[in-house]
Design an enzyme around this catalytic site. Sequence first.
Site, mmCIF file in Angstrom:
data_model
loop_
_atom_site.group_PDB
_atom_site.id
_atom_site.type_symbol
_atom_site.label_atom_id
_atom_site.label_comp_id
_atom_site.label_asym_id
_atom_site.label_seq_id
_atom_site.Cartn_x
_atom_site.Cartn_y
_atom_site.Cartn_z
ATOM 1 N N SER A 183 45.282 42.065 26.258
ATOM 2 C CA SER A 183 45.308 43.373 25.985
ATOM 3 C C SER A 183 46.893 44.163 26.245
ATOM 4 C CB SER A 183 44.236 43.845 26.828
ATOM 5 O OG SER A 183 44.629 43.763 28.243
ATOM 6 N N HIS A 211 39.429 42.453 22.565
ATOM 7 C CA HIS A 211 40.553 43.062 21.400
ATOM 8 C C HIS A 211 40.702 42.417 20.143
ATOM 9 C CE1 HIS A 211 42.577 46.352 23.655
ATOM 10 N NE2 HIS A 211 42.450 45.654 24.771
ATOM 11 N N LYS A 242 35.837 49.348 21.733
ATOM 12 C CA LYS A 242 37.173 49.348 21.102
ATOM 13 C C LYS A 242 37.126 49.469 19.673
ATOM 14 C CE LYS A 242 39.373 47.504 25.139
ATOM 15 N NZ LYS A 242 39.365 46.384 25.958
HETATM 16 C C1 LIG Z 1 38.748 46.738 27.481
HETATM 17 C C2 LIG Z 1 38.572 45.278 27.864
HETATM 18 C C3 LIG Z 1 37.201 45.061 28.410
HETATM 19 C C4 LIG Z 1 36.329 45.918 29.090
HETATM 20 O O1 LIG Z 1 35.695 46.360 27.857
HETATM 21 P P1 LIG Z 1 35.063 47.741 27.927
HETATM 22 O O2 LIG Z 1 33.894 48.097 26.874
HETATM 23 O O3 LIG Z 1 35.784 48.797 27.810
HETATM 24 O O4 LIG Z 1 34.441 47.884 29.294
HETATM 25 C C5 LIG Z 1 37.241 43.503 28.801
HETATM 26 N N1 LIG Z 1 37.941 42.438 28.524
HETATM 27 C C6 LIG Z 1 39.043 42.995 27.901
HETATM 28 C C7 LIG Z 1 40.006 41.847 27.539
HETATM 29 C C8 LIG Z 1 39.435 44.273 27.536
HETATM 30 O O5 LIG Z 1 40.770 44.642 26.904
#
Ligand SMILES: *Cc1c(COP(=O)(O)O)cnc(C)c1O
Length: 394
Positions: A183, A211, A242
């Site tokens: 990320s 992602h 996302k």
């Molecule tokens: C954003 C993210 C999460 C968490 O996801 P949410 O649905 O926002 O709780 C988990 N793992 C990674 C790699 C992320 O970037």
Amino acid sequence: MPKAQLQYLTDELNKLRDQKLYQKLRVLEGEQLPVARFDGREVINLSSNNYLGLTTHPKLKARAIEAIERYGVGSGAVRTIAGTMTIHMALEEKIARFKQVEASVVFQSGFAANAGTVAAILGREGVIISDELNHASIIDGCRLSRAEIKVFPHKDVDACEKILKEIAVRPGRKLLITDGVFSMDGDIAPLPELAALAEKFGCIMMLDDAHASGVLGKNGRGTVDHFNLHGRVDIQVGTLSKAIGALGGYVGSTRDTIQFLYHRARPFLFSTSHPPSVAATCLAAFEVLEEEPQLIERLWANTRFFKESLKKLGFNTGMSETPITPVIVGDAALAHEFSRQLFQQGVFAQSIGFPTVPQGKARIRTIVTATHTREELSRALAILESVGKKLRII
Ligand SMILES: *Cc1c(COP(=O)(O)O)cnc(C)c1O
């Protein structure tokens, strides 16, 4: 009214202020759009994870409203008591088909999906082998499981194999876990090599594809599809927060693994399920992924254009291979100043420093979406160039 017993928190906060690490929340006024209003200023938004623009997609909005009219605003209970609705089951079936796995379970967030799953499937006698840049929710899940955690340097397959060799004779279950797309750097995990190691050493292979879902692979199926590794990753986690544009997380695996999580994953057991409107929104989003592949094509066209332009301007974009493109400047104070001046000039790109990224690797992070126009991206590049030169970053 000051309270003596909470004074230490004020002291801690003041320390952050002294170190210039105190951050005020930027407040979005209106919808999450490629050009949006934050803190009263209209800016080109390079900070959201709204890859495909689905947060405001008309079909998703209509389905959410329809679900509220039909099913109300809340589910009223946790999944295991009275809070499993037909629409939750429909979403899990949809995700399983999309990911080409036997079954899936939906959690309240990607964070809950990761932490809840890792903690449920391993115990004190287990060992977790984890990339050093894995997401915080994986790290928390590892800690909650009480298993031993062995961290390998970022994407270092040889170092990972060395650890696996060292613990080969040890009893207890082993879990090899990696993000699909990282990320903060936007690079892709060496999943084919890691999956082969997992097979060689008899570990569970788990992937956090937050992602990559909606971004990589056919119709956004993710990193497994990108590398054509169907059937070789035991547990896949994804997020609905996302590219999918709403909220939630899910796990895809074998039917029995999912049934096990229904019985043992603590966020599933002890936290209320999604409002039906969220499930309806996500169902519609998966339909959009299949009906509008041009969204993902546009995302990647914008990604190529923006990334190449940043490189041509002389910015250090690290090892990014995806729509997440960091602009690495090194010093944290400089990154904050870069971000602040960009915002003043009309570009929102959040600065990120230690401990989210290593010392000396401070950066601003940019994420382009399918819905940015070329004109908007060009305008953002001109502003990046002018502020970058002023601060002697380029
Ligand atoms: C954003 C993210 C999460 C968490 O996801 P949410 O649905 O926002 O709780 C988990 N793992 C990674 C790699 C992320 O970037």
